[in-house]
Design a protein around this motif. Structure first.
Motif, PDB file in Angstrom:
ATOM      1  N   THR A 187       0.831  -1.217   0.000  1.00 35.40           N
ATOM      2  CA  THR A 187       0.000   0.000   0.000  1.00 35.40           C
ATOM      3  C   THR A 187       0.863   1.263   0.000  1.00 35.40           C
ATOM      4  O   THR A 187       0.605   2.201  -0.759  1.00 35.40           O
TER       5      THR A 187
ATOM      6  N   ASP B 109     -10.768  -9.215   0.690  1.00 34.38           N
ATOM      7  CA  ASP B 109     -11.073  -8.564   1.966  1.00 34.38           C
ATOM      8  C   ASP B 109     -12.570  -8.525   2.272  1.00 34.38           C
ATOM      9  O   ASP B 109     -12.977  -8.681   3.414  1.00 34.38           O
TER      10      ASP B 109
ATOM     11  N   ASN C 146      -5.222  -9.974  -5.069  1.00 31.37           N
ATOM     12  CA  ASN C 146      -5.278  -9.304  -3.758  1.00 31.37           C
ATOM     13  C   ASN C 146      -6.046 -10.213  -2.825  1.00 31.37           C
ATOM     14  O   ASN C 146      -6.657 -11.200  -3.263  1.00 31.37           O
ATOM     15  N   GLN C 147      -6.012  -9.878  -1.564  1.00 27.43           N
ATOM     16  CA  GLN C 147      -6.833 -10.639  -0.630  1.00 27.43           C
ATOM     17  C   GLN C 147      -8.292 -10.317  -0.891  1.00 27.43           C
ATOM     18  O   GLN C 147      -8.626  -9.196  -1.261  1.00 27.43           O
TER      19      GLN C 147
ATOM     20  N   THR D 243      -1.221  -7.156  -5.362  1.00 28.85           N
ATOM     21  CA  THR D 243      -1.298  -5.725  -5.080  1.00 28.85           C
ATOM     22  C   THR D 243      -2.147  -5.434  -3.856  1.00 28.85           C
ATOM     23  O   THR D 243      -3.218  -5.986  -3.678  1.00 28.85           O
ATOM     24  N   SER D 244      -1.649  -4.552  -3.024  1.00 32.59           N
ATOM     25  CA  SER D 244      -2.439  -4.034  -1.898  1.00 32.59           C
ATOM     26  C   SER D 244      -3.049  -2.718  -2.369  1.00 32.59           C
ATOM     27  O   SER D 244      -2.860  -2.314  -3.508  1.00 32.59           O
ATOM     28  N   GLY D 245      -3.739  -2.046  -1.456  1.00 32.71           N
ATOM     29  CA  GLY D 245      -4.218  -0.697  -1.770  1.00 32.71           C
ATOM     30  C   GLY D 245      -5.721  -0.546  -1.842  1.00 32.71           C
ATOM     31  O   GLY D 245      -6.226   0.579  -1.938  1.00 32.71           O
ATOM     32  N   ALA D 246      -6.465  -1.665  -1.794  1.00 33.69           N
ATOM     33  CA  ALA D 246      -7.915  -1.566  -1.947  1.00 33.69           C
ATOM     34  C   ALA D 246      -8.550  -0.794  -0.791  1.00 33.69           C
ATOM     35  O   ALA D 246      -9.374   0.106  -1.009  1.00 33.69           O
ATOM     36  N   VAL D 247      -8.139  -1.114   0.421  1.00 34.92           N
ATOM     37  CA  VAL D 247      -8.754  -0.452   1.579  1.00 34.92           C
ATOM     38  C   VAL D 247      -8.449   1.053   1.542  1.00 34.92           C
ATOM     39  O   VAL D 247      -9.343   1.888   1.695  1.00 34.92           O
ATOM     40  N   GLY D 248      -7.181   1.358   1.288  1.00 36.15           N
ATOM     41  CA  GLY D 248      -6.765   2.759   1.275  1.00 36.15           C
ATOM     42  C   GLY D 248      -7.523   3.567   0.237  1.00 36.15           C
ATOM     43  O   GLY D 248      -8.049   4.659   0.521  1.00 36.15           O
TER      44      GLY D 248
ATOM     45  N   PHE E 233      -1.508  -4.935   8.404  1.00 40.84           N
ATOM     46  CA  PHE E 233      -1.911  -4.992   7.003  1.00 40.84           C
ATOM     47  C   PHE E 233      -0.828  -5.537   6.116  1.00 40.84           C
ATOM     48  O   PHE E 233      -0.713  -5.172   4.970  1.00 40.84           O
ATOM     49  N   SER E 234       0.015  -6.348   6.678  1.00 41.32           N
ATOM     50  CA  SER E 234       1.143  -6.761   5.857  1.00 41.32           C
ATOM     51  C   SER E 234       0.959  -8.166   5.341  1.00 41.32           C
ATOM     52  O   SER E 234       1.883  -8.793   4.893  1.00 41.32           O
ATOM     53  N   ASP E 235      -0.270  -8.645   5.412  1.00 46.81           N
ATOM     54  CA  ASP E 235      -0.494 -10.025   5.040  1.00 46.81           C
ATOM     55  C   ASP E 235      -0.268 -10.343   3.573  1.00 46.81           C
ATOM     56  O   ASP E 235      -0.109 -11.496   3.234  1.00 46.81           O
ATOM     57  N   ASN E 236      -0.280  -9.340   2.735  1.00 48.80           N
ATOM     58  CA  ASN E 236       0.003  -9.633   1.326  1.00 48.80           C
ATOM     59  C   ASN E 236       1.435 -10.126   1.143  1.00 48.80           C
ATOM     60  O   ASN E 236       1.739 -10.747   0.136  1.00 48.80           O
TER      61      ASN E 236
HETATM   62  N1  GLU Z   1      -5.764  -6.359   0.981  1.00 45.11           N
HETATM   63  C1  GLU Z   1      -5.416  -5.118   1.574  1.00 45.11           C
HETATM   64  C2  GLU Z   1      -5.732  -3.975   0.631  1.00 45.11           C
HETATM   65  O1  GLU Z   1      -5.854  -4.187  -0.546  1.00 45.11           O
HETATM   66  C3  GLU Z   1      -3.956  -4.979   1.883  1.00 45.11           C
HETATM   67  C4  GLU Z   1      -3.371  -6.044   2.713  1.00 45.11           C
HETATM   68  C5  GLU Z   1      -1.850  -5.960   2.791  1.00 45.11           C
HETATM   69  O2  GLU Z   1      -1.251  -4.979   2.384  1.00 45.11           O
HETATM   70  O3  GLU Z   1      -1.283  -6.911   3.258  1.00 45.11           O
HETATM   71  O4  GLU Z   1      -5.863  -2.852   1.072  1.00 45.11           O
END
Ligand code: GLU
Length: 368
Positions: free
Chosen positions: A14, A137, A134-135, A50-55, A149-152
């Motif tokens: 993210t 979520d 992505n996860q 890729t992360s970033g969905a929540v943000g 939030f580091s699970d990715n």
């Molecule tokens: N899945 C989360 C997202 O897209 C991020 C999880 C992570 O960065 O580990 O915001």
């Protein structure tokens, strides 16, 4: 040789995809896309986590998601299509097709789901598509409950290990692993190569002084999963111009060298599984498993915890409470409760049936 890596998983965090205002950092993202397209055209097979969905979702909804898993889930549902749209549009400009895959760790725990996922991803790669992962979520609160939030990092390492990638690249906003905390010590040196992730190396990421190195612990865990599956892993800084093209250079980031490989099935057992129960064994059984690579027999079992079915994954503990192996149970917890401490010859008499002589056969047992 790292440069011979054909299949590469890139994980983007993210922090590297957002600017200071919390908006998507298009300059970063487009430069990643441009460089990934370059590698793709060189014949590399690329998967992106890729992360970033929540943000992105939180920004769009103008909400603060901290402290609320439900809000994070809602934000992720809004942010995910936006995030995917940007990746997709960018790759389209280079004539590259992308696919969206949303996963939870559980998708790897269930062997049927896992095998089907593997086939799908292989088909996508065969068809020259870049999977963007992505996860999931929105449906899986547990994916969002992790503090950092580091699970990715973990997800990407599992994807890389299960998909027979040769290299996992974790693109972050730090240069790599340092010999001490670079935020506190200006003379901290970047470690450019790690032969093996030893407890000493782990300490560099987890020591009290490293509090400022956010996410290094999970990155190391990711690197460990990857390297013990026989892959190279690299941590590098997405702020370095054209870092993706430079990923094979020795002077960028921290490279972790591959270790001995586990078979696919053993990797599946060792990582990313739901551990359904705990079996505590006596010292003789522990020694037989560790030193002589033997199966786990009912006679060696002292205690069990949890409710599990035949075929589910259990952890094996020694009497000191240390987990030293994981395996697929050949008997349910109910059965093991009855046969524990008994000789294999007695299983049939006790249960009225017998699947195996062993409670965990050696091919289904992996040391952790
Ligand atoms: N899945 C989360 C997202 O897209 C991020 C999880 C992570 O960065 O580990 O915001």
């Amino acid at each position: 040789m790292i440069e011979n890596s054909k299949r590469i998983v890139f994980k983007f965090g993210t922090n590297i995809l957002r600017n200071e205002d919390g908006d998507i950092s298009l300059s970063h993202l487009y430069s990643f896309i441009e460089d990934l397209s370059y590698l793709y055209k060189q014949g590399k097979e690329i998967l992106i986590v890729t992360s970033g969905a929540v943000g992105l979702g939180a920004k769009k909804l103008k909400i603060d998601t901290s402290g609320s898993t439900t809000l994070k889930q809602a934000a992720a549902s809004v942010g995910q299509p936006l995030l995917m749209g940007i990746w997709q549009d960018g790759f389209e400009k280079y004539g590259i097709t992308t696919a969206q895959i949303l996963l939870t760790e559980e998708d790897f725990s269930n062997r049927k789901k896992y095998l089907s996922l593997r086939l799908t991803l292989h088909k996508l790669l065969e068809n020259k598509v870049i999977p963007i992962i992505n996860q999931n979520d929105a449906v899986s609160p547990s994916e969002l409950e992790h503090a950092s939030f580091s699970d990715n990092d973990k997800l990407s390492s599992i994807v890389a290990s299960k998909l027979d990638a040769n290299l996992l690249v974790m693109v972050s906003d730090v240069d790599g692993l340092f010999d001490k905390n670079p935020k506190l010590y200006p003379d901290a040196k970047l470690i450019s190569k790690v032969e093996k992730i030893t407890p000493k190396i782990e300490k560099l990421a987890s020591g009290a002084s490293s509090g400022g190195r956010g996410g290094m612990i999970t990155k190391l865990t990711g690197a460990k999963v990857a390297t013990s599956s026989g892959l190279y892993a690299k941590i590098c800084n997405g702020k370095t111009p054209n870092i993706i093209r430079k990923v094979f250079d020795d002077n960028t980031g921290t490279l972790f060298l591959p270790q001995n490989t586990l078979s696919h099935k053993k990797r599946w057992i060792a990582y990313a599984t739901n551990i359904m129960g705990k079996i505590t064994v006596n010292d003789g059984a522990k020694e037989a498993i560790i030193k002589s690579q033997k199966s786990l027999l009912s006679i060696g079992i002292d205690d069990i915890e949890g409710t599990f079915k035949r075929g589910e994954i259990v952890s094996v503990y020694d009497k000191k409470g240390l987990e030293f192996a994981r395996g697929i149970a050949s008997y349910s917890s109910e059965d093991i409760e009855k046969i524990k401490g008994h000789h294999s010859d007695e299983i049939c008499n006790i249960l009225g049936y017998k699947f195996d002589d062993d409670v965990i056969i050696k091919d289904n047992l992996v040391l952790v």
